[in-house]
Write a protein that holds these residues in place. Structure first.
Motif, PDB file in Angstrom:
ATOM      1  N   ARG A  10     -11.189   3.040  -2.104  1.00  0.00           N
ATOM      2  CA  ARG A  10     -10.477   3.796  -1.084  1.00  0.00           C
ATOM      3  C   ARG A  10      -9.725   2.830  -0.200  1.00  0.00           C
ATOM      4  O   ARG A  10     -10.298   1.875   0.292  1.00  0.00           O
ATOM      5  N   HIS A  11      -8.414   3.070  -0.067  1.00  0.00           N
ATOM      6  CA  HIS A  11      -7.612   2.178   0.775  1.00  0.00           C
ATOM      7  C   HIS A  11      -8.096   2.291   2.213  1.00  0.00           C
ATOM      8  O   HIS A  11      -8.359   3.378   2.699  1.00  0.00           O
ATOM      9  N   PHE A  12      -8.208   1.164   2.877  1.00  0.00           N
ATOM     10  CA  PHE A  12      -8.813   1.145   4.207  1.00  0.00           C
ATOM     11  C   PHE A  12      -8.016   0.283   5.170  1.00  0.00           C
ATOM     12  O   PHE A  12      -7.608  -0.806   4.815  1.00  0.00           O
ATOM     13  N   HIS A  13      -7.808   0.823   6.351  1.00  0.00           N
ATOM     14  CA  HIS A  13      -7.178   0.051   7.428  1.00  0.00           C
ATOM     15  C   HIS A  13      -8.112   0.092   8.621  1.00  0.00           C
ATOM     16  O   HIS A  13      -8.512   1.150   9.053  1.00  0.00           O
ATOM     17  N   ARG A  14      -8.403  -1.067   9.181  1.00  0.00           N
ATOM     18  CA  ARG A  14      -9.303  -1.116  10.316  1.00  0.00           C
ATOM     19  C   ARG A  14      -8.604  -1.698  11.522  1.00  0.00           C
ATOM     20  O   ARG A  14      -8.028  -2.773  11.432  1.00  0.00           O
ATOM     21  N   ARG A  15      -8.708  -1.016  12.631  1.00  0.00           N
ATOM     22  CA  ARG A  15      -8.068  -1.537  13.841  1.00  0.00           C
ATOM     23  C   ARG A  15      -9.031  -2.474  14.541  1.00  0.00           C
ATOM     24  O   ARG A  15      -9.888  -2.064  15.295  1.00  0.00           O
ATOM     25  N   LEU A  16      -8.840  -3.769  14.298  1.00  0.00           N
ATOM     26  CA  LEU A  16      -9.658  -4.783  14.953  1.00  0.00           C
ATOM     27  C   LEU A  16      -8.952  -5.345  16.173  1.00  0.00           C
ATOM     28  O   LEU A  16      -9.554  -5.611  17.194  1.00  0.00           O
ATOM     29  N   ALA A  17      -7.670  -5.575  15.989  1.00  0.00           N
ATOM     30  CA  ALA A  17      -6.952  -6.290  17.040  1.00  0.00           C
ATOM     31  C   ALA A  17      -6.780  -5.437  18.272  1.00  0.00           C
ATOM     32  O   ALA A  17      -6.733  -4.222  18.216  1.00  0.00           O
ATOM     33  N   GLY A  18      -6.699  -6.114  19.403  1.00  0.00           N
ATOM     34  CA  GLY A  18      -6.377  -5.436  20.645  1.00  0.00           C
ATOM     35  C   GLY A  18      -7.560  -4.854  21.366  1.00  0.00           C
ATOM     36  O   GLY A  18      -7.457  -4.474  22.527  1.00  0.00           O
ATOM     37  N   GLY A 419       0.249   1.498  14.056  1.00  0.00           N
ATOM     38  CA  GLY A 419       0.701   1.613  12.676  1.00  0.00           C
ATOM     39  C   GLY A 419       2.003   0.890  12.422  1.00  0.00           C
ATOM     40  O   GLY A 419       2.184   0.228  11.387  1.00  0.00           O
ATOM     41  N   ALA A 420       2.935   1.000  13.374  1.00  0.00           N
ATOM     42  CA  ALA A 420       4.224   0.317  13.238  1.00  0.00           C
ATOM     43  C   ALA A 420       4.039  -1.197  13.284  1.00  0.00           C
ATOM     44  O   ALA A 420       4.717  -1.943  12.561  1.00  0.00           O
ATOM     45  N   TYR A 421       3.129  -1.653  14.129  1.00  0.00           N
ATOM     46  CA  TYR A 421       2.851  -3.087  14.225  1.00  0.00           C
ATOM     47  C   TYR A 421       2.299  -3.609  12.899  1.00  0.00           C
ATOM     48  O   TYR A 421       2.746  -4.643  12.381  1.00  0.00           O
ATOM     49  N   ILE A 422       1.323  -2.915  12.335  1.00  0.00           N
ATOM     50  CA  ILE A 422       0.722  -3.338  11.069  1.00  0.00           C
ATOM     51  C   ILE A 422       1.782  -3.414   9.972  1.00  0.00           C
ATOM     52  O   ILE A 422       1.836  -4.374   9.193  1.00  0.00           O
ATOM     53  N   LYS A 423       2.644  -2.405   9.899  1.00  0.00           N
ATOM     54  CA  LYS A 423       3.684  -2.392   8.876  1.00  0.00           C
ATOM     55  C   LYS A 423       4.654  -3.560   9.069  1.00  0.00           C
ATOM     56  O   LYS A 423       5.026  -4.252   8.117  1.00  0.00           O
ATOM     57  N   ARG A 424       5.057  -3.780  10.326  1.00  0.00           N
ATOM     58  CA  ARG A 424       6.025  -4.837  10.605  1.00  0.00           C
ATOM     59  C   ARG A 424       5.458  -6.214  10.247  1.00  0.00           C
ATOM     60  O   ARG A 424       6.130  -7.028   9.599  1.00  0.00           O
ATOM     61  N   VAL A 425       4.223  -6.480  10.651  1.00  0.00           N
ATOM     62  CA  VAL A 425       3.652  -7.814  10.482  1.00  0.00           C
ATOM     63  C   VAL A 425       3.158  -8.049   9.055  1.00  0.00           C
ATOM     64  O   VAL A 425       3.446  -9.087   8.449  1.00  0.00           O
ATOM     65  N   THR A 427       3.257  -5.800   6.149  1.00  0.00           N
ATOM     66  CA  THR A 427       3.959  -5.261   4.989  1.00  0.00           C
ATOM     67  C   THR A 427       5.388  -5.776   4.926  1.00  0.00           C
ATOM     68  O   THR A 427       5.798  -6.422   3.958  1.00  0.00           O
ATOM     69  N   ASP A 428       6.149  -5.522   5.986  1.00  0.00           N
ATOM     70  CA  ASP A 428       7.549  -5.947   5.992  1.00  0.00           C
ATOM     71  C   ASP A 428       7.716  -7.434   6.296  1.00  0.00           C
ATOM     72  O   ASP A 428       8.735  -8.028   5.952  1.00  0.00           O
ATOM     73  N   ARG A 429       6.724  -8.018   6.977  1.00  0.00           N
ATOM     74  CA  ARG A 429       6.792  -9.415   7.432  1.00  0.00           C
ATOM     75  C   ARG A 429       8.064  -9.662   8.241  1.00  0.00           C
ATOM     76  O   ARG A 429       8.707 -10.714   8.148  1.00  0.00           O
ATOM     77  N   ASP A 430       8.393  -8.682   9.056  1.00  0.00           N
ATOM     78  CA  ASP A 430       9.586  -8.732   9.897  1.00  0.00           C
ATOM     79  C   ASP A 430       9.184  -9.144  11.306  1.00  0.00           C
ATOM     80  O   ASP A 430       9.275  -8.377  12.259  1.00  0.00           O
ATOM     81  N   GLY A 460       0.924  -6.391   2.938  1.00  0.00           N
ATOM     82  CA  GLY A 460       0.479  -5.009   2.886  1.00  0.00           C
ATOM     83  C   GLY A 460      -0.958  -4.817   3.311  1.00  0.00           C
ATOM     84  O   GLY A 460      -1.379  -3.694   3.604  1.00  0.00           O
ATOM     85  N   VAL A 461      -1.748  -5.895   3.376  1.00  0.00           N
ATOM     86  CA  VAL A 461      -3.158  -5.806   3.765  1.00  0.00           C
ATOM     87  C   VAL A 461      -3.298  -6.263   5.212  1.00  0.00           C
ATOM     88  O   VAL A 461      -3.019  -7.423   5.525  1.00  0.00           O
ATOM     89  N   PRO A 462      -3.713  -5.380   6.114  1.00  0.00           N
ATOM     90  CA  PRO A 462      -3.794  -5.772   7.526  1.00  0.00           C
ATOM     91  C   PRO A 462      -4.878  -6.809   7.780  1.00  0.00           C
ATOM     92  O   PRO A 462      -5.896  -6.847   7.104  1.00  0.00           O
ATOM     93  N   PHE A 463      -4.617  -7.662   8.758  1.00  0.00           N
ATOM     94  CA  PHE A 463      -5.560  -8.682   9.217  1.00  0.00           C
ATOM     95  C   PHE A 463      -6.004  -9.592   8.080  1.00  0.00           C
ATOM     96  O   PHE A 463      -7.176  -9.908   7.920  1.00  0.00           O
ATOM     97  N   SER A 464      -5.023  -9.984   7.274  1.00  0.00           N
ATOM     98  CA  SER A 464      -5.222 -11.020   6.269  1.00  0.00           C
ATOM     99  C   SER A 464      -4.489 -12.271   6.763  1.00  0.00           C
ATOM    100  O   SER A 464      -4.328 -12.449   7.973  1.00  0.00           O
TER     101      SER A 464
END
Length: 544
Positions: A10-18, A419-425, A427-430, A460-464
């Motif tokens: 199961r794809h998982f995203h965990r909000r650790l930061a902040g 969510g936008a932050y995770i995608k930017r950093v 996934t998009d690396r923008d 695409g993997v958050p907090f890697s």
């Protein structure tokens, strides 16, 4: 050997930061948050007693078998226990296991299990449940996949003995067995069904001191006393209510009025802490966050950026920042400066002599000149964006903008929802550079390696490894430390890792922020070890 259960990923995203972060020892204002201790009568069960626990984060599920979200690891242990619990120094204590032995080569862990334990449905707890759970965690838990990766089999020579056999050493394993991190679930309930969608995840059946009663989504969870709990006489209260209050101002009002009794993870605005601390019916505590919330805020550079790929530019940024100013102005003194990749809270591994650059604005200017980025006619050397999310990150971002402007770096702070932050950093690396919270967990192999190991650059993997850091020597040090059984050798490997990071600075550590628990003084036994409010609450009681 117990066969592995059939499990789908199961794809998982965990909000650790902040999130507000944890400390074991804190100075100044945080030191004043230690609870006032008074002689208390021996705890006893009080019929009709109710305690209300407040959390900002409603859990996505009530059992941490396939999910490690913050809300889940708070509530899961109340019903579903683990093999061990931990004291404030992260030393293991018995829970479902009463004794354990590790072979000198680190390839076999033998656990003697508690006898006479029953699941909430009346069935006996046995070693078969341990085997099933460990193999399920290995396949489906976000961190368990790595934690138990070297477990090749779980032997069950009798109903009260479980033997974990490893293909290679995992020296962090004995610290990874808390209820919230590695829950033990009933095989007879889960076996043969898909784990991620199992109905028992939302109506748990465990061995814990509390039995699940109801979950009103968006409102609360109710647990009731387990009259057949294995630790006779416990728990001491009849009902535990978990209320979801995401608004910090509303949380402060509820604690002040007494409509809730207990809340962790710095549940109120930080400026309110001193006011609440002065109220006679409330106490503040910074303990009990050593296991999960041992975290730091940090800057992470995109090393593919044309400016930040230069080590001298990163060193200049480190010299331009005053961590003590961030600690005092953003976090009101609740924390410690944490300049390196390993927090000073992880005392067993922290290397204070790593040599991270300290605040020195003149040196920052000189390094930028040496790197070839002279000031233009407008005084600006170059322009970059700094990405953050939520209030704490934005406040740090504004300080960084001002501090770097003084050495000629023009920074635009970009604030966005999570969510936008995770995608930017990721996934998009923008992004050029960011600041975020980094959960260090209970061991560097679990909580820190993922950010610096080149093999964990996983878009695409958050907090890697969001920096795209690639250093073969750091890879070697991290991989060796992850399997080193000798305590002194392992510490030396992590010390050298910290020295390399201090020179190369793919990230810059800022502050370990004290995570504060606010409690009504009538409540005792809420913080008895490193798991804090994520413990099982068997010792929770009303005083007097």
């Amino acid at each position: 050997m117990t066969p592995a259960p059939s499990i789908s990923r199961r794809h998982f995203h965990r909000r650790l930061a902040g999130l507000p972060l944890a400390l074991a020892a804190v100075p100044a204002a945080a030191a004043n948050a230690a609870p006032h201790t008074e002689p208390d009568a021996a705890p006893r069960h009080k019929p009709g007693s109710v305690v209300t626990l407040l959390t900002a984060l409603e859990p996505p599920t009530l059992v941490g078998l396939v999910n490690s979200a913050a809300g889940t690891f708070l509530v899961s242990p109340k019903a579903v226990e683990g093999l061990l619990s931990y004291d404030f120094e992260l030393r293991p204590r018995p829970q479902l296991a009463v004794a354990w032995e590790v072979q000198p080569d680190g390839l076999q862990y033998t656990f003697r299990l508690r006898r006479g334990v029953k699941w909430h449905d009346g069935r006996p707890f046995t070693s078969a449940d341990v085997a099933f759970s460990v193999l399920a965690l290995k396949q489906s838990h976000p961190r368990g996949r790595a934690t138990f990766a070297s477990v090749s089999e779980v032997r069950t020579p009798d109903a009260h003995t479980a033997v974990l056999v490893l293909s290679k050493p995992a020296p962090f394993l004995l610290t990874a067995l808390a209820a919230a991190e590695s829950p033990i679930v009933p095989r007879h309930v889960y076996e043969g069904r898909e784990l991620a969608s199992h109905p028992a995840n939302n109506a748990p059946i465990g061995t814990g001191p509390f039995v699940f009663k109801e979950w009103q989504r968006g409102s609360h969870i109710i647990y009731e006393r387990n009259p057949d709990y294995w630790d006779a006489g416990k728990p001491y209260i009849d009902r535990l209510v978990v209320r979801f209050v995401p608004d910090p101002a509303a949380a402060a009002a509820a604690l002040e009025s007494g409509t809730v009794d207990l809340a962790g993870a710095t549940p109120v605005p930080i400026p309110d802490l001193d006011r609440l601390k002065a109220l006679p019916h409330l106490s503040l505590d910074t303990r009990g966050n050593e296991y999960f919330n041992n975290s730091t805020t940090r800057i992470e550079f995109n090393l593919d950026n044309p400016y930040f790929r230069h080590a001298k530019v990163r060193q200049a940024v480190a010299h331009a920042i005053d961590r003590e100013v961030i600690l005092k102005t953003v976090w009101y003194g609740y924390g410690l400066a944490a300049p390196g990749p390993i927090s000073p809270v992880l005392r067993a591994f922290y290397e204070p002599a790593a040599g991270v650059p300290g605040f020195d604005r003149k040196r920052a200017e000189a390094l930028l000149d040496e790197a070839g980025f002279a000031r233009g006619a407008d005084g600006v050397r170059f322009r970059v964006s700094h990405d953050v999310f939520d209030g704490g990150g934005n406040r740090v971002g504004q300080y960084i903008r001002q501090a770097l402007a003084r050495v000629g770096i023009d920074v635009t702070v970009r604030t966005q929802e999570f969510g936008a932050y995770i995608k930017r950093v990721y996934t998009d690396r923008d992004f050029d550079f960011n600041n975020q919270g980094m959960s260090q967990m209970f061991d560097p192999a679990v909580g820190i390696q993922r950010f610096y190991w080149s093999k964990n650059f996983r878009p695409g993997v958050p907090f890697s490894n969001g920096a795209h850091y690639d250093n073969p020597e750091v890879d070697r040090l991290l991989e060796a430390a992850a399997v080193e059984n000798d305590v002194a050798k392992r510490r030396a490997l992590y010390a050298e890792f910290q020295r390399v990071i201090a020179r190369e600075l793919p990230t810059i550590g800022l502050v370990a922020v004290a995570q504060v628990t606010v409690a009504n003084r009538r409540i005792g036994g809420h913080t008895v070890g490193a798991e804090g409010l994520s413990g099982n609450f068997a010792d929770l009681h009303l005083k007097g």
